[in-house]
Scaffold this active site. Sequence first.
Site, mmCIF file in Angstrom:
data_model
loop_
_atom_site.group_PDB
_atom_site.id
_atom_site.type_symbol
_atom_site.label_atom_id
_atom_site.label_comp_id
_atom_site.label_asym_id
_atom_site.label_seq_id
_atom_site.Cartn_x
_atom_site.Cartn_y
_atom_site.Cartn_z
ATOM 1 N N SER A 35 0.855 -1.188 0.000
ATOM 2 C CA SER A 35 0.000 0.000 0.000
ATOM 3 C C SER A 35 0.888 1.234 0.000
ATOM 4 C CB SER A 35 -0.873 -0.020 1.263
ATOM 5 O OG SER A 35 -1.501 1.233 1.464
ATOM 6 N N TYR A 56 4.476 -0.338 -1.732
ATOM 7 C CA TYR A 56 4.322 -0.995 -3.040
ATOM 8 C C TYR A 56 5.590 -1.779 -3.429
ATOM 9 C CZ TYR A 56 0.112 1.895 -3.811
ATOM 10 O OH TYR A 56 -1.118 2.484 -3.717
ATOM 11 N N HIS A 76 -2.998 2.731 -11.874
ATOM 12 C CA HIS A 76 -2.748 1.401 -12.458
ATOM 13 C C HIS A 76 -1.515 1.379 -13.365
ATOM 14 C CE1 HIS A 76 -7.328 0.150 -12.237
ATOM 15 N NE2 HIS A 76 -6.781 0.329 -11.037
ATOM 16 N N LYS A 94 -9.891 -3.307 -13.891
ATOM 17 C CA LYS A 94 -10.418 -2.509 -14.983
ATOM 18 C C LYS A 94 -10.643 -1.084 -14.516
ATOM 19 C CE LYS A 94 -14.055 -1.645 -13.750
ATOM 20 N NZ LYS A 94 -14.545 -0.925 -12.547
ATOM 21 N N ASP A 174 -15.979 3.576 -14.820
ATOM 22 C CA ASP A 174 -16.247 2.732 -13.655
ATOM 23 C C ASP A 174 -17.028 1.477 -14.033
ATOM 24 O OD1 ASP A 174 -15.899 2.142 -10.954
ATOM 25 O OD2 ASP A 174 -17.941 2.765 -10.510
HETATM 26 N N1 LIG Z 1 -14.032 -6.069 -10.459
HETATM 27 C C1 LIG Z 1 -14.935 -5.481 -9.716
HETATM 28 O O1 LIG Z 1 -16.004 -6.009 -9.430
HETATM 29 C C2 LIG Z 1 -14.650 -4.129 -9.179
HETATM 30 C C3 LIG Z 1 -13.574 -3.433 -9.643
HETATM 31 N N2 LIG Z 1 -13.268 -2.210 -9.144
HETATM 32 C C4 LIG Z 1 -12.068 -1.552 -9.650
HETATM 33 O O2 LIG Z 1 -11.077 -1.717 -8.636
HETATM 34 C C5 LIG Z 1 -10.259 -0.561 -8.515
HETATM 35 C C6 LIG Z 1 -10.314 -0.048 -7.090
HETATM 36 O O3 LIG Z 1 -11.646 0.252 -6.738
HETATM 37 P P1 LIG Z 1 -12.092 0.283 -5.177
HETATM 38 O O4 LIG Z 1 -11.626 -0.946 -4.507
HETATM 39 O O5 LIG Z 1 -13.516 0.612 -5.179
HETATM 40 O O6 LIG Z 1 -11.255 1.535 -4.692
HETATM 41 P P2 LIG Z 1 -10.981 2.088 -3.236
HETATM 42 O O7 LIG Z 1 -11.562 3.449 -3.155
HETATM 43 O O8 LIG Z 1 -11.364 1.095 -2.203
HETATM 44 O O9 LIG Z 1 -9.396 2.269 -3.256
HETATM 45 C C7 LIG Z 1 -8.532 1.201 -3.548
HETATM 46 C C8 LIG Z 1 -7.115 1.616 -3.235
HETATM 47 O O10 LIG Z 1 -6.713 2.664 -4.117
HETATM 48 C C9 LIG Z 1 -5.858 3.570 -3.419
HETATM 49 N N3 LIG Z 1 -6.483 4.899 -3.387
HETATM 50 C C10 LIG Z 1 -7.698 5.244 -2.882
HETATM 51 N N4 LIG Z 1 -7.913 6.553 -3.021
HETATM 52 C C11 LIG Z 1 -6.811 7.062 -3.615
HETATM 53 C C12 LIG Z 1 -6.430 8.348 -4.018
HETATM 54 N N5 LIG Z 1 -7.210 9.410 -3.826
HETATM 55 N N6 LIG Z 1 -5.224 8.503 -4.633
HETATM 56 C C13 LIG Z 1 -4.403 7.455 -4.831
HETATM 57 N N7 LIG Z 1 -4.715 6.190 -4.445
HETATM 58 C C14 LIG Z 1 -5.900 6.002 -3.847
HETATM 59 C C15 LIG Z 1 -5.688 3.015 -2.026
HETATM 60 O O11 LIG Z 1 -4.541 2.202 -2.048
HETATM 61 P P3 LIG Z 1 -3.331 2.451 -1.046
HETATM 62 O O12 LIG Z 1 -3.786 1.885 0.260
HETATM 63 O O13 LIG Z 1 -2.223 1.716 -1.648
HETATM 64 O O14 LIG Z 1 -3.119 3.933 -1.001
HETATM 65 C C16 LIG Z 1 -6.911 2.156 -1.841
HETATM 66 O O15 LIG Z 1 -6.723 1.138 -0.916
HETATM 67 C C17 LIG Z 1 -10.756 0.385 -9.588
HETATM 68 O O16 LIG Z 1 -10.004 0.176 -10.759
HETATM 69 C C18 LIG Z 1 -12.205 -0.053 -9.838
HETATM 70 O O17 LIG Z 1 -12.661 0.274 -11.127
HETATM 71 C C19 LIG Z 1 -13.984 -1.670 -8.115
HETATM 72 C C20 LIG Z 1 -15.070 -2.338 -7.598
HETATM 73 C C21 LIG Z 1 -15.533 -3.595 -8.121
HETATM 74 O O1 LIG Z 2 -16.284 -2.514 -11.278
HETATM 75 C C1 LIG Z 2 -17.143 -2.192 -10.486
HETATM 76 C C2 LIG Z 2 -18.315 -3.055 -10.270
HETATM 77 O O2 LIG Z 2 -19.409 -2.440 -9.668
HETATM 78 C C3 LIG Z 2 -19.227 -1.391 -8.745
HETATM 79 C C4 LIG Z 2 -20.548 -0.793 -8.358
HETATM 80 O O3 LIG Z 2 -21.517 -1.737 -8.119
HETATM 81 C C5 LIG Z 2 -18.262 -0.356 -9.281
HETATM 82 O O4 LIG Z 2 -18.107 0.758 -8.442
HETATM 83 C C6 LIG Z 2 -16.976 -0.990 -9.640
HETATM 84 O O5 LIG Z 2 -15.963 -0.149 -10.069
#
Ligand SMILES: NC(=O)C1=CN([C@@H]2O[C@H](COP(=O)(O)OP(=O)(O)OC[C@H]3O[C@@H](n4cnc5c(N)ncnc54)[C@H](OP(=O)(O)O)[C@@H]3O)[C@@H](O)[C@H]2O)C=CC1
Ligand SMILES: O=C1CO[C@H](CO)[C@@H](O)[C@@H]1O
Length: 325
Positions: A35, A56, A76, A94, A174
């Site tokens: 992190s 990281y 990413h 993604k 998103d």
């Molecule tokens: N496959 C799926 O079903 C889903 C996919 N996603 C994808 O996953 C990824 C993360 O989403 P999600 O888990 O909701 O994100 P979060 O808001 O939970 O953040 C994830 C991590 O990103 C880093 N982060 C958060 N805010 C910031 C910031 N302002 N600046 C820099 N780094 C930051 C932190 O990592 P650190 O602790 O290292 O700082 C944090 O732990 C996205 O690409 C999203 O599109 C999201 C939800 C569902």
């Molecule tokens: O990939 C995703 C799947 O769905 C979520 C919401 O329900 C999103 O926020 C996320 O980024």
Amino acid sequence: MEKTRWAVLGPGTISGDFVTGLRSSEFGVLHAVGSSDAGRAAAFAEQHGAAASGTYDVLTRDDVDAVYIGTVHTTHAELAIRVLEAGKAVLCEKPVTPTADETARVLAAAAESGRPFVEAFKQRFGPFADLLRTIVTEGELGEVREVVAAFGYDQHPRTGRAFDPALAGGAILDVGCYPTSLAVEVARLTGRSALPVEFSEVTAERVNGVDADTTATLTIGDLAVELRTAVIREMPGAAVIRCERGEIVLPDAWGSRIESPSSLILRSEGEERMLTAPTVQPMGAEADAVSRALAEGRAEAPEMPWADTALIAEISTRWLEKARG
Ligand SMILES: NC(=O)C1=CN([C@@H]2O[C@H](COP(=O)(O)OP(=O)(O)OC[C@H]3O[C@@H](n4cnc5c(N)ncnc54)[C@H](OP(=O)(O)O)[C@@H]3O)[C@@H](O)[C@H]2O)C=CC1
Ligand SMILES: O=C1CO[C@H](CO)[C@@H](O)[C@@H]1O
């Protein structure tokens, strides 16, 4: 096959689901957590039983084989390139990056490294995804002509990652990328992926400086595509693939965060036939796809070829430009 030792970067919401998925995976095991805040990594590592944690820099450890990037969109690219340069496999959430150009840079780094690089579109992995590919490829309902798909949710309050332009928020990046991914996969399976993409119409409602509810009508070659996505409106997660003699209906095209979809309907001449596949935790399935690529010395997973990642990024970038007006 030997277990793949995973490092998870970005211990946030989705990384928690990924770790749950790893537990149901055949070949993966959580090993390290990284992190921007080492304390946050340590807490996540303790919660989920990871052996190591830190910044990281955990991505460079000799005892890490593959790295899951679960951070926000804007970080990413830099992380993926670091992981590839360290000679590890990457499963990147993604969208790989917010723009087609940046995505091309990451794919070039993947090609240079020769290590597995997979975009984590979870609906591409597991038995349901395989069933859908078989149905589309076999073409029982004749030529595929159109894909209509939507993914929308209603987030309150209108704040956070999805509403922050600085974090590449907005519906298209998103969740609009899921319907886009489906259209791109269908285009490839039906021989159209190398054909030009033409947009005919884009509508967009903007909130807090991001695309909050938007539609796109386009073609990939002669495949008609209608996409809709929103972060301010709940939508049924359904998709329809229209064919010459009927349609393939996906009543729940994206599944939930922890379960893949399980059924599709073949509708033709007033008759309906439902086909089902076992549900899985899709993130375990995508981790296993990376393990297979590692074991077989392949850099791409057949479920998520790089050409698809590039085309999804191209369509998303053009859709975003038009949605900005
Ligand atoms: N496959 C799926 O079903 C889903 C996919 N996603 C994808 O996953 C990824 C993360 O989403 P999600 O888990 O909701 O994100 P979060 O808001 O939970 O953040 C994830 C991590 O990103 C880093 N982060 C958060 N805010 C910031 C910031 N302002 N600046 C820099 N780094 C930051 C932190 O990592 P650190 O602790 O290292 O700082 C944090 O732990 C996205 O690409 C999203 O599109 C999201 C939800 C569902
Ligand atoms: O990939 C995703 C799947 O769905 C979520 C919401 O329900 C999103 O926020 C996320 O980024």
